[in-house]
Design an enzyme around this catalytic site. Structure first.
Site, PDB file in Angstrom:
ATOM      1  CB  CYS A   1      -0.165   2.050   5.580  1.00  0.00           C
ATOM      2  SG  CYS A   1      -1.812   1.449   5.156  1.00  0.00           S
TER       3      CYS A   1
ATOM      4  CB  CYS B   1      -2.450   5.263   1.556  1.00  0.00           C
ATOM      5  SG  CYS B   1      -2.333   4.310   3.087  1.00  0.00           S
TER       6      CYS B   1
ATOM      7  CB  CYS C   1      -0.851  -0.006   1.116  1.00  0.00           C
ATOM      8  SG  CYS C   1      -1.934   1.414   1.278  1.00  0.00           S
TER       9      CYS C   1
END
Length: 191
Positions: free
Chosen positions: A53, A50, A48
């Site tokens: 996180c 993003c 991920c």
């Protein structure tokens, strides 16, 4: 030297075991470590990009998966856990001392309520489900990654056998859209 995507995937992906029973996640403190027991394997494990996180130092991506809330139990040093952002959809519970996200829980009405987000690299046990895809890939640009190099990141993931998306995988996006359609009444809740 190329930047690290994530230590679990930089040198290839190790396949997990379908019969893996779970294990214990531990924060990175040198003593009085927070421990979280997962009583099953994880689902939808993925890289991920993003900005929310937790990522290991030097990594462009996190590796995060979900597990049913009922299969998550803090077994040591729960007093060291704090919620990172109480206004976020995913309430990331982190160790106050080392900052590692131990689990993320959704409390509000959401398609993924009932699932906790976890980082299996915090476990010494081997056999966790391997990453299945890479999501929010273009989000690393927002965090300062050179946009001229993003195609190389996508190519690296593809060389490892992982599809790349700038959101979640199609199946997870379908689940989110189904939830929204049922909530609005556009879809039958019996689907």
């Amino acid at each position: 030297m190329a930047p690290s995507l994530h230590p679990l995937i930089d040198n290839g992906i190790t396949k997990g075991r379908e019969d893996f029973p779970g294990g214990t996640l531990r924060c990175l403190c040198s003593s009085n470590r927070v421990e979280v027991k997962l009583s099953s394997n994880v689902l939808h494990n993925h890289a991920c990009g993003c900005s929310q996180c937790w990522k290991p130092s030097g990594a462009l991506f996190s590796v995060v998966a979900v597990v049913p809330v009922d299969n998550v139990k803090v077994t040591a040093n729960e007093n060291k856990i704090k919620v990172v952002d109480k206004n976020a959809t995913i309430l990331r519970h982190a160790c106050k001392d080392c900052g590692v996200h131990m689990y993320g829980r959704i409390e509000k009405d959401h398609a993924f309520k009932g699932l906790d987000f976890v980082h299996v690299e915090l476990s010494d046990e081997k056999g966790w489900q391997e990453p299945q895809f890479a999501g929010f890939v273009s989000s690393i640009i927002e965090q300062g990654f050179n946009p001229k190099e993003i195609d190389g990141v996508r190519e690296k993931f593809k060389s490892l056998g992982l599809e790349t998306y700038d959101v979640l995988s199609p199946g997870l996006m379908d689940a989110l859209s189904t939830f929204a359609g049922q909530k609005s009444g556009a879809l039958s809740s019996k689907l």
